[in-house]
Design a protein around this motif. Structure first.
Motif, PDB file in Angstrom:
ATOM      1  N   ASN A  63     -24.053 -21.518 -11.360  1.00 29.44           N
ATOM      2  CA  ASN A  63     -24.434 -21.020  -9.963  1.00 29.44           C
ATOM      3  C   ASN A  63     -24.010 -19.539  -9.712  1.00 29.44           C
ATOM      4  OD1 ASN A  63     -24.982 -23.943  -9.358  1.00 29.44           O
ATOM      5  ND2 ASN A  63     -22.900 -24.145  -8.957  1.00 29.44           N
ATOM      6  N   PHE A  64     -24.890 -18.826  -9.018  1.00 32.61           N
ATOM      7  CA  PHE A  64     -24.555 -17.570  -8.616  1.00 32.61           C
ATOM      8  C   PHE A  64     -24.183 -17.458  -7.124  1.00 32.61           C
ATOM      9  CE2 PHE A  64     -28.126 -15.076 -11.264  1.00 32.61           C
ATOM     10  CZ  PHE A  64     -27.061 -15.019 -12.291  1.00 32.61           C
ATOM     11  N   TYR A  65     -23.334 -16.849  -6.997  1.00 33.42           N
ATOM     12  CA  TYR A  65     -22.736 -16.472  -5.517  1.00 33.42           C
ATOM     13  C   TYR A  65     -22.897 -15.251  -5.360  1.00 33.42           C
ATOM     14  CZ  TYR A  65     -20.582 -20.802  -5.050  1.00 33.42           C
ATOM     15  OH  TYR A  65     -20.355 -22.476  -4.919  1.00 33.42           O
ATOM     16  N   LEU A  66     -23.981 -14.787  -4.469  1.00 33.10           N
ATOM     17  CA  LEU A  66     -24.671 -13.387  -4.151  1.00 33.10           C
ATOM     18  C   LEU A  66     -24.062 -13.013  -2.572  1.00 33.10           C
ATOM     19  CD1 LEU A  66     -26.480 -11.158  -4.834  1.00 33.10           C
ATOM     20  CD2 LEU A  66     -28.366 -12.319  -3.865  1.00 33.10           C
ATOM     21  N   GLY A  67     -22.988 -12.082  -2.365  1.00 29.36           N
ATOM     22  CA  GLY A  67     -22.489 -11.926  -1.018  1.00 29.36           C
ATOM     23  C   GLY A  67     -22.306 -10.364  -1.030  1.00 29.36           C
ATOM     24  N   LYS A  68     -22.388 -10.097   0.426  1.00 26.39           N
ATOM     25  CA  LYS A  68     -21.848  -8.690   0.808  1.00 26.39           C
ATOM     26  C   LYS A  68     -20.490  -8.814   1.657  1.00 26.39           C
ATOM     27  CE  LYS A  68     -25.365  -6.247   2.116  1.00 26.39           C
ATOM     28  NZ  LYS A  68     -26.648  -5.411   2.029  1.00 26.39           N
ATOM     29  N   GLY A  69     -19.978  -9.924   1.952  1.00 30.86           N
ATOM     30  CA  GLY A  69     -18.724 -10.280   2.536  1.00 30.86           C
ATOM     31  C   GLY A  69     -18.720  -9.836   3.961  1.00 30.86           C
ATOM     32  N   LYS A  70     -19.830  -9.695   4.769  1.00 34.72           N
ATOM     33  CA  LYS A  70     -19.882  -9.337   6.047  1.00 34.72           C
ATOM     34  C   LYS A  70     -19.773 -10.479   6.857  1.00 34.72           C
ATOM     35  CE  LYS A  70     -22.218  -5.040   5.417  1.00 34.72           C
ATOM     36  NZ  LYS A  70     -21.000  -4.020   5.202  1.00 34.72           N
ATOM     37  N   LYS A  71     -20.642 -11.771   7.230  1.00 38.01           N
ATOM     38  CA  LYS A  71     -20.570 -12.823   7.773  1.00 38.01           C
ATOM     39  C   LYS A  71     -20.047 -13.712   7.345  1.00 38.01           C
ATOM     40  CE  LYS A  71     -24.135 -11.339  11.011  1.00 38.01           C
ATOM     41  NZ  LYS A  71     -25.561 -11.461  11.706  1.00 38.01           N
ATOM     42  N   SER A  72     -20.134 -14.070   5.919  1.00 39.76           N
ATOM     43  CA  SER A  72     -19.438 -15.200   5.235  1.00 39.76           C
ATOM     44  C   SER A  72     -19.207 -14.501   3.851  1.00 39.76           C
ATOM     45  CB  SER A  72     -20.489 -16.387   5.306  1.00 39.76           C
ATOM     46  OG  SER A  72     -21.755 -16.182   4.475  1.00 39.76           O
ATOM     47  N   VAL A  73     -18.062 -15.307   3.304  1.00 43.90           N
ATOM     48  CA  VAL A  73     -17.691 -15.106   2.134  1.00 43.90           C
ATOM     49  C   VAL A  73     -17.489 -16.148   1.183  1.00 43.90           C
ATOM     50  CG1 VAL A  73     -15.457 -14.026   0.873  1.00 43.90           C
ATOM     51  CG2 VAL A  73     -16.077 -13.033   2.796  1.00 43.90           C
ATOM     52  N   SER A  74     -17.040 -17.360   1.523  1.00 45.89           N
ATOM     53  CA  SER A  74     -16.869 -18.281   0.687  1.00 45.89           C
ATOM     54  C   SER A  74     -16.454 -19.741   1.521  1.00 45.89           C
ATOM     55  CB  SER A  74     -15.316 -18.158  -0.225  1.00 45.89           C
ATOM     56  OG  SER A  74     -15.058 -19.308  -1.120  1.00 45.89           O
ATOM     57  N   PHE A  75     -16.522 -20.875   0.819  1.00 49.35           N
ATOM     58  CA  PHE A  75     -16.098 -21.944   1.459  1.00 49.35           C
ATOM     59  C   PHE A  75     -14.786 -21.813   1.582  1.00 49.35           C
ATOM     60  CE2 PHE A  75     -19.696 -23.578  -1.162  1.00 49.35           C
ATOM     61  CZ  PHE A  75     -20.407 -24.093  -0.053  1.00 49.35           C
ATOM     62  N   ASP A  76     -13.984 -22.562   2.782  1.00 53.80           N
ATOM     63  CA  ASP A  76     -12.708 -22.718   2.808  1.00 53.80           C
ATOM     64  C   ASP A  76     -12.072 -23.268   1.614  1.00 53.80           C
ATOM     65  OD1 ASP A  76     -12.752 -21.888   5.319  1.00 53.80           O
ATOM     66  OD2 ASP A  76     -12.820 -24.183   6.254  1.00 53.80           O
TER      67      ASP A  76
END
Length: 181
Positions: free
Chosen positions: A108-121
């Motif tokens: 899987n890819f995780y594509l993020g910018k870190g602004k509103k969500s980053v990861s699951f707990d």
């Protein structure tokens, strides 16, 4: 545990993708059904409270490309599932891992910018995981140890090991390879 030499080989296998290349793949909307035939979502977003959601699909159950890209641009992390065949580089990595373990591998890819969500707990899985950071920087906690991943770095953790991405600097794409039991 996995051999250091194997992790080094995966780390040295470059995945040459840019943010723009990944986002452009959403225009192949029939590649992204709401669910694959085996029940796995093709694309999900992680919201601020750590839940996943899929409110960017048309009534025909295929992706609304513009709405999905807007979700990402608004700062939500996207999970793109079953991406082993996304490009030649990801295909080769999936098969290197599958051949090494003699097991099925789901990437899987995780594509993020870190602004509103980053990861699951913080969570764990019933399978081992190899993460290859393709671009960007992120801070993780794996068990109780903080580590930083950046361009092409790899990290391994066994099943039942708690982990979480704590932060993303700017934008990040990582490839998570789940070694099925």
């Amino acid at each position: 545990m996995v051999e250091d030499n194997f992790l080094k080989n995966i780390s040295n296998k470059k995945v040459n993708l840019t943010e723009q290349q990944v986002l452009e793949r959403f225009y192949d909307r029939f590649r992204w059904p709401i669910l694959y035939p085996w029940g796995q979502p093709s694309v999900e977003a992680i919201n601020e409270d750590g839940d996943n959601y899929q409110d960017f699909f048309w009534k025909d159950n295929y992706i609304d490309t513009d709405k999905c890209i807007k979700t990402y641009l608004d700062g939500y992390t996207l999970i793109l599932s079953n991406i082993g065949g996304f490009c030649t580089d990801t295909w080769e990595i999936q098969w290197m891992i599958s051949d090494y373990f003699k097991k099925e591998v789901n990437c899987n890819f995780y594509l993020g910018k870190g602004k509103k969500s980053v990861s699951f707990d913080k969570h764990s899985h019933e399978y081992s995981v190899l993460v290859k950071n393709i671009y960007g920087k992120s801070k993780w906690i794996i068990e109780e140890q903080e580590i930083n991943l950046q361009n092409q770095d790899c990290v391994w953790f066994d099943k039942d090991v708690e982990h979480q991405v704590l932060s993303i600097d700017n934008k990040k794409l990582s490839m998570t390879c789940n070694i099925m039991t």
